[in-house]
Design a protein around this motif. Structure first.
Motif, PDB file in Angstrom:
ATOM      1  N   ALA A  26      -8.969 -67.774  17.268  1.00 48.57           N
ATOM      2  CA  ALA A  26      -8.097 -66.883  18.029  1.00 48.57           C
ATOM      3  C   ALA A  26      -8.914 -65.879  18.844  1.00 48.57           C
ATOM      4  O   ALA A  26      -8.581 -65.597  20.001  1.00 48.57           O
ATOM      5  CB  ALA A  26      -7.142 -66.152  17.083  1.00 48.57           C
ATOM      6  N   ALA A  27      -9.989 -65.359  18.262  1.00 45.72           N
ATOM      7  CA  ALA A  27     -10.833 -64.395  18.982  1.00 45.72           C
ATOM      8  C   ALA A  27     -11.422 -65.022  20.240  1.00 45.72           C
ATOM      9  O   ALA A  27     -11.552 -64.358  21.278  1.00 45.72           O
ATOM     10  CB  ALA A  27     -11.949 -63.876  18.072  1.00 45.72           C
ATOM     11  N   SER A  28     -11.759 -66.295  20.169  1.00 43.49           N
ATOM     12  CA  SER A  28     -12.336 -66.949  21.347  1.00 43.49           C
ATOM     13  C   SER A  28     -11.272 -67.252  22.395  1.00 43.49           C
ATOM     14  O   SER A  28     -11.600 -67.453  23.561  1.00 43.49           O
ATOM     15  CB  SER A  28     -13.086 -68.222  20.951  1.00 43.49           C
ATOM     16  OG  SER A  28     -12.182 -69.219  20.543  1.00 43.49           O
ATOM     17  N   ASP A  29      -9.992 -67.265  21.999  1.00 41.07           N
ATOM     18  CA  ASP A  29      -8.907 -67.602  22.927  1.00 41.07           C
ATOM     19  C   ASP A  29      -8.275 -66.398  23.614  1.00 41.07           C
ATOM     20  O   ASP A  29      -7.566 -66.570  24.605  1.00 41.07           O
ATOM     21  CB  ASP A  29      -7.805 -68.378  22.195  1.00 41.07           C
ATOM     22  CG  ASP A  29      -8.224 -69.790  21.834  1.00 41.07           C
ATOM     23  OD1 ASP A  29      -9.175 -70.307  22.448  1.00 41.07           O
ATOM     24  OD2 ASP A  29      -7.599 -70.375  20.921  1.00 41.07           O
ATOM     25  N   VAL A  30      -8.478 -65.200  23.075  1.00 44.88           N
ATOM     26  CA  VAL A  30      -7.833 -64.023  23.676  1.00 44.88           C
ATOM     27  C   VAL A  30      -8.783 -63.325  24.644  1.00 44.88           C
ATOM     28  O   VAL A  30      -9.997 -63.431  24.532  1.00 44.88           O
ATOM     29  CB  VAL A  30      -7.350 -63.009  22.601  1.00 44.88           C
ATOM     30  CG1 VAL A  30      -6.267 -63.615  21.731  1.00 44.88           C
ATOM     31  CG2 VAL A  30      -8.492 -62.486  21.760  1.00 44.88           C
ATOM     32  N   LYS A  31      -8.179 -62.631  25.593  1.00 43.78           N
ATOM     33  CA  LYS A  31      -8.970 -61.898  26.577  1.00 43.78           C
ATOM     34  C   LYS A  31      -9.026 -60.398  26.271  1.00 43.78           C
ATOM     35  O   LYS A  31     -10.001 -59.746  26.575  1.00 43.78           O
ATOM     36  CB  LYS A  31      -8.396 -62.138  27.969  1.00 43.78           C
ATOM     37  CG  LYS A  31      -8.580 -63.584  28.411  1.00 43.78           C
ATOM     38  CD  LYS A  31      -7.879 -63.884  29.711  1.00 43.78           C
ATOM     39  CE  LYS A  31      -7.999 -65.315  30.141  1.00 43.78           C
ATOM     40  NZ  LYS A  31      -7.974 -66.339  29.119  1.00 43.78           N
ATOM     41  N   ASN A  34      -9.529 -55.429  22.490  1.00 43.17           N
ATOM     42  CA  ASN A  34      -9.071 -54.849  21.232  1.00 43.17           C
ATOM     43  C   ASN A  34      -8.604 -55.942  20.274  1.00 43.17           C
ATOM     44  O   ASN A  34      -8.947 -55.932  19.082  1.00 43.17           O
ATOM     45  CB  ASN A  34      -7.938 -53.841  21.498  1.00 43.17           C
ATOM     46  CG  ASN A  34      -7.437 -53.185  20.227  1.00 43.17           C
ATOM     47  OD1 ASN A  34      -8.214 -52.777  19.365  1.00 43.17           O
ATOM     48  ND2 ASN A  34      -6.120 -53.092  20.110  1.00 43.17           N
ATOM     49  N   VAL A  35      -7.833 -56.885  20.801  1.00 42.58           N
ATOM     50  CA  VAL A  35      -7.346 -57.996  19.962  1.00 42.58           C
ATOM     51  C   VAL A  35      -8.532 -58.845  19.501  1.00 42.58           C
ATOM     52  O   VAL A  35      -8.626 -59.224  18.337  1.00 42.58           O
ATOM     53  CB  VAL A  35      -6.311 -58.846  20.734  1.00 42.58           C
ATOM     54  CG1 VAL A  35      -5.892 -60.064  19.922  1.00 42.58           C
ATOM     55  CG2 VAL A  35      -5.092 -58.000  21.102  1.00 42.58           C
ATOM     56  N   LYS A  36      -9.450 -59.115  20.422  1.00 40.02           N
ATOM     57  CA  LYS A  36     -10.639 -59.915  20.095  1.00 40.02           C
ATOM     58  C   LYS A  36     -11.434 -59.249  18.970  1.00 40.02           C
ATOM     59  O   LYS A  36     -11.825 -59.899  17.995  1.00 40.02           O
ATOM     60  CB  LYS A  36     -11.516 -60.077  21.345  1.00 40.02           C
ATOM     61  CG  LYS A  36     -12.695 -61.013  21.160  1.00 40.02           C
ATOM     62  CD  LYS A  36     -13.509 -61.141  22.445  1.00 40.02           C
ATOM     63  CE  LYS A  36     -12.822 -61.892  23.516  1.00 40.02           C
ATOM     64  NZ  LYS A  36     -12.777 -63.351  23.378  1.00 40.02           N
ATOM     65  N   ALA A  37     -11.652 -57.936  19.084  1.00 40.56           N
ATOM     66  CA  ALA A  37     -12.419 -57.196  18.072  1.00 40.56           C
ATOM     67  C   ALA A  37     -11.700 -57.213  16.722  1.00 40.56           C
ATOM     68  O   ALA A  37     -12.339 -57.351  15.672  1.00 40.56           O
ATOM     69  CB  ALA A  37     -12.652 -55.759  18.529  1.00 40.56           C
ATOM     70  N   LEU A  85      -2.125 -73.751  27.427  1.00 40.49           N
ATOM     71  CA  LEU A  85      -0.917 -73.846  28.250  1.00 40.49           C
ATOM     72  C   LEU A  85      -0.459 -72.480  28.762  1.00 40.49           C
ATOM     73  O   LEU A  85       0.616 -72.365  29.342  1.00 40.49           O
ATOM     74  CB  LEU A  85       0.213 -74.505  27.448  1.00 40.49           C
ATOM     75  CG  LEU A  85      -0.024 -75.970  27.075  1.00 40.49           C
ATOM     76  CD1 LEU A  85       1.092 -76.484  26.189  1.00 40.49           C
ATOM     77  CD2 LEU A  85      -0.151 -76.826  28.327  1.00 40.49           C
ATOM     78  N   GLY A  86      -1.276 -71.475  28.544  1.00 43.72           N
ATOM     79  CA  GLY A  86      -0.974 -70.149  29.081  1.00 43.72           C
ATOM     80  C   GLY A  86      -0.106 -69.295  28.180  1.00 43.72           C
ATOM     81  O   GLY A  86       0.550 -68.378  28.654  1.00 43.72           O
ATOM     82  N   GLY A  87      -0.106 -69.584  26.894  1.00 44.96           N
ATOM     83  CA  GLY A  87       0.702 -68.799  25.960  1.00 44.96           C
ATOM     84  C   GLY A  87       0.274 -67.345  25.899  1.00 44.96           C
ATOM     85  O   GLY A  87       1.086 -66.463  25.664  1.00 44.96           O
ATOM     86  N   GLY A  88      -1.001 -67.085  26.110  1.00 45.39           N
ATOM     87  CA  GLY A  88      -1.508 -65.718  26.153  1.00 45.39           C
ATOM     88  C   GLY A  88      -1.563 -65.038  24.798  1.00 45.39           C
ATOM     89  O   GLY A  88      -1.321 -65.643  23.748  1.00 45.39           O
ATOM     90  N   GLU A  89      -1.896 -63.757  24.854  1.00 38.62           N
ATOM     91  CA  GLU A  89      -2.125 -62.964  23.653  1.00 38.62           C
ATOM     92  C   GLU A  89      -0.913 -62.937  22.716  1.00 38.62           C
ATOM     93  O   GLU A  89      -1.055 -63.095  21.509  1.00 38.62           O
ATOM     94  CB  GLU A  89      -2.526 -61.537  24.028  1.00 38.62           C
ATOM     95  CG  GLU A  89      -4.012 -61.292  24.042  1.00 38.62           C
ATOM     96  CD  GLU A  89      -4.740 -61.876  25.257  1.00 38.62           C
ATOM     97  OE1 GLU A  89      -4.157 -62.697  25.991  1.00 38.62           O
ATOM     98  OE2 GLU A  89      -5.915 -61.532  25.442  1.00 38.62           O
TER      99      GLU A  89
END
Length: 145
Positions: A26-31, A34-37, A85-89
């Motif tokens: 998930a960390a590699s998929d989010v931009k 804060n969410v990544k951290a 598919l562009g689901g995003g955060e």
């Protein structure tokens, strides 16, 4: 009782490995940084918790689980597809929270079993950490637009 405790601990280890792998994915998929951290923090937490339980399994004379489950690998694949598919955060946070629900339930089931006192103390402390992580992921998801 030792065999039951070993089985329970290995189930928890598998769950923690699943969580570690899921948070890394998930960390590699989010931009969002804060969410990544947050996901990276929880991946490290799950690795630490799994290591603690592996040590408990060895103390009880067993062989600790070293990998996650096929079901969780499929769940990570689904997260990757949604991301592609562009689901995003928001979509990834929904899936992460769903995974956390499963982890909390696995700990609750473990605590309902008859574990040796020392093992139960470790599992109870870890449950508190996993529950706090679940709540943070849920709150993060709920705050996302």
């Amino acid at each position: 009782m030792a065999n039951e405790a070993l089985s329970t601990l290995n189930t928890l280890i598998e769950t923690l490995k699943d969580g570690k792998n899921g948070f890394e994915s998930a960390a590699s998929d989010v931009k969002d940084l804060n969410v990544k951290a947050t996901f990276q923090e929880f991946a490290q937490q799950r690795a630490r918790l799994a290591g603690e339980l592996q040590a408990q399994v060895r103390k009880l004379g067993g062989d600790p689980e070293t990998s996650g489950s096929a079901v969780a690998a499929a769940h990570r694949g689904w997260m990757n597809i949604k991301s592609a598919l562009g689901g995003g955060e928001k979509s990834i946070l929904n899936e992460a929270e769903r995974g956390e629900d499963s982890a909390v339930k696995t700990y609750e089931k473990a605590l309902a079993e008859n574990l040796p006192a020392e093992v139960e103390g470790v599992v109870r402390r870890q449950y508190s950490e996993v529950k706090q992580a679940h709540d943070r992921v849920r709150d993060l998801r709920d705050s996302w637009k």
